[in-house]
Scaffold this motif. Structure first.
Motif: not given
Length: 337
Positions: A14-15, A18, A46, A48, A50, A282
């Motif tokens: 993942i980046t 995030t 980016i 990722t 959330d 992250a």
């Protein structure tokens, strides 16, 4: 561009910056600006993202899903969460019961416009549902392909250990924990991080800039700037209030020379600081303007020398919160309807 890190003891990358849309999409920020922020995140490298079903009572998921339309799904990592009340707030519209989890994932997938999420997270620990029931429901979602990986958010060390053990018995693993973590809020360091390391779990930390306090824009003895989070009565002001005292704000001003030495803004320093912890996969950053995203990603790949890490500790002194008991103290003891 943004560096990648593995999430927990998994093969998922993942980046390390995030993009999160708590307190912004569907709430503080109009949809067209929110879409611009997502586009800016993609442009900055980016991949990722959330969110959670509870953010703006499901609207944030919808906004994110709309903003990501047309992107190659396999090139994205999309995370969401379940626990808090959604919909009209009926008796089963909250918690981690099998019923709520199964219904919530279907709603989230519809709003996000995807067949699966890369990471599905228990947004809090549910004291009213047997942990075995919760973990079995998560195991079934993994087998159904609706969630590729499972994580938790704001669980205590003991809860993480118990959840990880059950997950292993059921043939899957917990790979992530999403706690609050910043220079000012270090309550996970003594217990949650050691428990996570034991179980192959890494952190996706929220509020690395302490809701904006670590930008230095809040000055002791002065009113908060108009339009800032501290003036937002929809939720931002309540969350930031724990840091809005003159002792904290004065200590934060001491970080400016350290940021200058590294040629970073104070916000970039704050994000880079959490990424110095090798158990952090992250840092979650949000944005109310696209240009904020471009600034935040400059923290990726920054290495802060040990002597400056010490200077940061000295600058903040006694205003840092380290009590590991705060994780349990700030978690709901019963379901919130």
């Amino acid at each position: 561009m943004v560096n990648y890190r593995y999430l927990g003891n998994s093969g998922l990358k993942i980046t390390e910056i995030t993009y999160g849309n708590w307190l912004t999409h569907g709430s503080q920020v109009e949809n067209d600006i929110a879409t611009q922020c997502v586009r800016a995140a993609l442009d900055a490298g980016i991949s990722t993202f959330d969110t959670a079903d509870v953010y703006a009572n499901t609207k944030a998921e919808q906004v994110l899903g709309d903003a990501l339309k047309g992107e190659r799904r396999e090139s994205l990592e999309i995370f969401t969460k379940v626990y808090w009340p959604t919909g009209p707030g009926g008796p089963n519209d909250t918690g981690l019961s099998r019923k709520h989890i199964m219904e919530s994932i279907n709603g989230s997938l519809t709003r996000l416009g995807t067949d699966y999420v890369d990471l599905y997270q228990a947004h809090r620990y549910d004291t009213e549902t047997p942990l075995e029931e919760t973990m079995q429901a998560f195991a079934d979602l993994v087998r159904q392909g609706k969630a590729l990986y499972i994580g938790v958010s704001e669980w205590t060390a003991d809860q993480i250990r118990a959840g990880a053990a059950l997950a292993k018995d059921l043939g899957f693993q917990l790979i992530s924990s999403q706690p609050q973590y910043s220079m000012l809020w270090r309550v996970i360091e003594d217990e949650v991080i050691p428990a996570s390391r034991e179980n192959g779990i890494s952190q996706i930390v929220w509020s690395p800039i302490a809701q904006g306090v670590l930008t230095g824009k809040y000055v002791p003895g002065q009113a908060p700037p108009e339009g800032s989070r501290a003036t937002d009565e929809k939720g931002g002001a309540k969350m930031i209030s724990r840091f809005m005292n003159d002792d904290v704000l004065a200590a934060v001003q001491n970080l400016k020379p350290i940021a200058d030495e590294l040629d970073l803004t104070m916000a970039q320093l704050a994000v880079a600081w959490v990424l110095q912890n090798d158990n952090v996969a992250a840092a979650l950053v949000g944005a109310s303007r696209p240009e904020q995203v471009a600034e935040n990603v400059k923290a990726s790949g920054v290495e802060i020398p040990a002597e400056l890490m010490t200077k940061i500790d000295e600058a903040l002194g006694g205003v840092v919160e380290r009590d590991p008991g705060k994780t349990a103290e700030n978690s709901p003891q019963t379901r919130v309807a």
